[in-house]
Design a protein around this motif. Structure first.
Motif, PDB file in Angstrom:
ATOM      1  N   GLY A  85     -27.146  -2.925  29.129  1.00 33.38           N
ATOM      2  CA  GLY A  85     -26.686  -2.381  30.402  1.00 33.38           C
ATOM      3  C   GLY A  85     -27.753  -2.421  31.483  1.00 33.38           C
ATOM      4  O   GLY A  85     -27.436  -2.426  32.680  1.00 33.38           O
ATOM      5  N   LEU A  86     -29.020  -2.461  31.070  1.00 31.93           N
ATOM      6  CA  LEU A  86     -30.136  -2.526  32.026  1.00 31.93           C
ATOM      7  C   LEU A  86     -30.524  -3.967  32.374  1.00 31.93           C
ATOM      8  O   LEU A  86     -31.435  -4.175  33.162  1.00 31.93           O
ATOM      9  N   GLY A  87     -29.854  -4.940  31.770  1.00 33.80           N
ATOM     10  CA  GLY A  87     -30.102  -6.333  32.141  1.00 33.80           C
ATOM     11  C   GLY A  87     -30.668  -7.216  31.060  1.00 33.80           C
ATOM     12  O   GLY A  87     -30.933  -8.404  31.305  1.00 33.80           O
ATOM     13  N   ALA A  88     -30.873  -6.699  29.845  1.00 34.52           N
ATOM     14  CA  ALA A  88     -31.370  -7.549  28.757  1.00 34.52           C
ATOM     15  C   ALA A  88     -30.305  -8.573  28.398  1.00 34.52           C
ATOM     16  O   ALA A  88     -29.119  -8.249  28.284  1.00 34.52           O
ATOM     17  N   THR A  89     -30.724  -9.817  28.186  1.00 34.59           N
ATOM     18  CA  THR A  89     -29.777 -10.886  27.862  1.00 34.59           C
ATOM     19  C   THR A  89     -29.823 -11.282  26.391  1.00 34.59           C
ATOM     20  O   THR A  89     -28.982 -12.055  25.928  1.00 34.59           O
ATOM     21  N   SER A  90     -30.817 -10.797  25.639  1.00 37.77           N
ATOM     22  CA  SER A  90     -30.876 -11.019  24.197  1.00 37.77           C
ATOM     23  C   SER A  90     -31.675  -9.884  23.570  1.00 37.77           C
ATOM     24  O   SER A  90     -32.456  -9.211  24.255  1.00 37.77           O
ATOM     25  N   LEU A  91     -31.466  -9.678  22.265  1.00 36.46           N
ATOM     26  CA  LEU A  91     -32.147  -8.610  21.538  1.00 36.46           C
ATOM     27  C   LEU A  91     -32.740  -9.189  20.265  1.00 36.46           C
ATOM     28  O   LEU A  91     -32.081  -9.930  19.545  1.00 36.46           O
ATOM     29  N   SER A  92     -33.996  -8.825  19.986  1.00 34.64           N
ATOM     30  CA  SER A  92     -34.654  -9.328  18.787  1.00 34.64           C
ATOM     31  C   SER A  92     -35.182  -8.147  17.989  1.00 34.64           C
ATOM     32  O   SER A  92     -35.730  -7.196  18.550  1.00 34.64           O
ATOM     33  N   MET A  93     -35.050  -8.217  16.657  1.00 30.23           N
ATOM     34  CA  MET A  93     -35.342  -7.049  15.820  1.00 30.23           C
ATOM     35  C   MET A  93     -35.626  -7.477  14.396  1.00 30.23           C
ATOM     36  O   MET A  93     -35.502  -8.657  14.044  1.00 30.23           O
TER      37      MET A  93
END
Length: 556
Positions: free
Chosen positions: A502-510
């Motif tokens: 929602g804040l603008g991240a386009t991908s997530l890595s974990m």
């Protein structure tokens, strides 16, 4: 019934009887030894060596992040400075047990006084000392209890050696009274998919045998639960297990908005497991494993072999490689081993690489050669390369230009300090992408060492100040049409992952084990929902209220 609050790791829920960690061994007596100094020296050398080898073996069995931590502990056990301190006490006629106890305590006090990462490692030193003394006494080292049935483990904190090899058929969940969301215990628990709550201060009062519910999603331990609460927790646990076994799909929101879910990896050996768990690529490949176990930098050829193995495991997928991030908690004798009063604010990351530019140039050469070789074989990945700890626009321009000189087509930066977040609109004029390291961004924003238990309550990426900085970077990425990824531990928090999008991240890595929970969480919300939930969190005054506000908004 009572509720004890802490920081939950993941979305898990578990229930069962409590079993507490055993208390440490009592301190040895300062009575003179009845043996000769030579005999005591032999005993110490044998005990220290045995403990170091045991730690290495545990690490090899555990693999992953646990192996790195345990190998570091083994090196700590055999530190020449410690050996000298022990020998000095043995020469005074002390027993091996007391010499080890006193020398390790002195060394621990020195580390504690230094603060930061080294201060946090003092707890690891205590664990090593306990293991050596137990070996000298011929008794088992204090460790995880075995009550003969599955249990909820309660401890002040867990030593890496214990966390790494927990029997997951016996340990239903983990509760610690100390530690924060980025402590070693939390990171290893997340890696092993252990239901865990850390920093539960009031858990000191839990008794052996009492039944509790551990709810990581809400960060609550429920004592004296009713039959209805136990049944509800069991239903949730079964639903989560079903979701984890559901067919793997690409990361996306409920409205179809793509949110690629990537893996954080510490070496190429973890690639197969990451793919099996649904990783759509790699969002953070840490290259330190090639450098940390050596007294000199690896050759271009040695690096190229590892990079080829990594790129070959993700044909056609995005693979983001971080160049060497040394300094602070990772000093290297051939790069930056000079003493610094506050290494977290010293010569680390890109700053250290610029001071020894040949190492950076060799790494870029190896990456470019690996990229070319895998592409020539028809199995290449989409290679992205980023610099760590970038704090200025000038550093960004320097790194991107240098990467281009070596044929790197996609060059970006990590946003880990407030300055680069606040100047993200200018940083992204030069960089092809930004990747936000929420662990360091949080510690520098809140002035709270991310590995120091005493300030763990400040080390929370839910804090609105951190979220505002993430929003700055997200807005800059959108304005320039450039990707903004998240590669810190925050991406593994299922609800926070929604907020970050929602804040603008386009991908997530974990960590790969977190992928299923995050995938399921994203599918519950549209992009409009994510933005609304993020705004609710931003409007809060602190991390706890931001988390609560997001939960309330998500429920609506």
């Amino acid at each position: 019934m009572a509720e004890l609050r802490g920081v939950g790791i993941g979305l898990g829920v578990a229930q069962g009887p409590v079993a507490r960690m055993a208390e440490p061994l009592p301190a040895p007596s300062d009575a003179p030894s009845e043996r000769t100094a030579d005999d005591e020296t032999t005993r110490v050398r044998e005990a220290v060596s045995a403990v170091a080898r045991e730690l290495e073996q545990r690490g090899a069995l555990a693999g992953g992040a646990a192996q790195d931590v345990l190998e570091a502990q083994a090196m700590m056990a055999e530190d020449p400075s410690l050996e000298t301190e022990i020998d000095a006490r043995l020469a005074q006629g002390k027993t091996a047990e007391w010499a080890v106890h006193d020398a390790f305590a002195s060394f621990r006090d020195t580390l504690t006084a230094m603060g930061g990462y080294l201060g946090e490692r003092a707890a690891d030193l205590d664990d090593v000392a306990q293991r050596v003394i137990a070996r000298l006494r011929g008794v088992p080292a204090p460790g995880v209890p075995d009550p003969g049935h599955p249990f909820i483990l309660v401890a002040k904190d867990l030593a890496p050696a214990d966390t790494a090899l927990l029997d997951l058929d016996k340990v239903l969940a983990l509760i610690t009274t100390e530690g924060g969301p980025t402590s070693h215990t939390a990171i290893l628990a997340r890696e092993k998919s252990i239901v865990a709550l850390v920093g539960v201060v009031d858990a000191k009062g839990l008794r052996d045998g009492e039944t509790v519910i551990v709810d990581a999603a809400s960060g609550v331990v429920t004592t004296e639960p009713t039959a209805e609460e136990l049944e509800r927790a069991q239903t949730r646990a079964q639903a989560r297990a079903s979701a984890a076994s559901a067919p793997i799909t690409d990361g996306a929101l409920a409205d179809g908005t793509d949110v690629p879910l990537l893996a954080n990896l510490g070496n190429p050996d973890g690639a197969a497991d990451a793919v099996a768990l649904g990783a759509q690529g790699v969002g953070l490949f840490r290259t330190e494993f090639l450098f940390l176990s050596s007294s000199q930098a690896p050759t271009i050829e040695q690096q190229r072999v590892s990079y080829e193995k990594l790129l070959g495991a993700f044909p056609g997928k995005k693979v983001v490689v971080r160049v060497l991030d040394a300094g602070a908690d990772k000093p290297l004798p051939f790069l930056n081993d000079a003493h610094e009063e506050n290494p977290a604010l010293g010569l680390r990351g890109l700053r250290a690489l610029r001071a020894s530019e040949d190492i950076l140039r060799e790494q870029l050469t190896a990456l470019a050669e690996a990229d070319a070789a895998t592409r020539a074989n028809g199995g290449g990945a989409d290679l992205w390369v980023m610099a760590p700890m970038v704090s200025t626009v000038e550093e960004t321009a320097y790194f991107v230009a240098l990467a281009r000189d070596y044929g790197i087509k996609t060059a970006g930066v990590m946003v880990e300090v407030p300055s680069s977040a606040l100047l993200a609109d200018r940083v992204l004029k030069h960089a092809d992408f930004a990747s936000i390291g929420t662990n360091d961004l949080t510690q520098y924003t809140l002035a709270a060492d991310r590995l120091l238990g005493s300030v763990a309550s400040f080390q929370d990426p839910w804090h609105p100040a951190v979220l505002r900085l993430v929003r700055e970077v997200g807005a800059a990425g959108q304005a320039h049409g450039k990707p903004v990824g998240i590669c810190g531990e925050a991406a593994a928090d299922p609800l926070l992952a929604v907020v970050l999008v929602g804040l603008g991240a386009t991908s997530l890595s974990m960590a790969p084990t977190a992928l299923a929970d995050v995938r399921a969480s994203l599918l519950e919300y549209s992009l409009d929902d994510a933005r609304r939930i993020a705004e609710a969190a931003l409007a809060a005054d602190d991390a706890t209220s931001a988390r609560d506000a997001a939960r309330a908004a998500a429920a609506r």
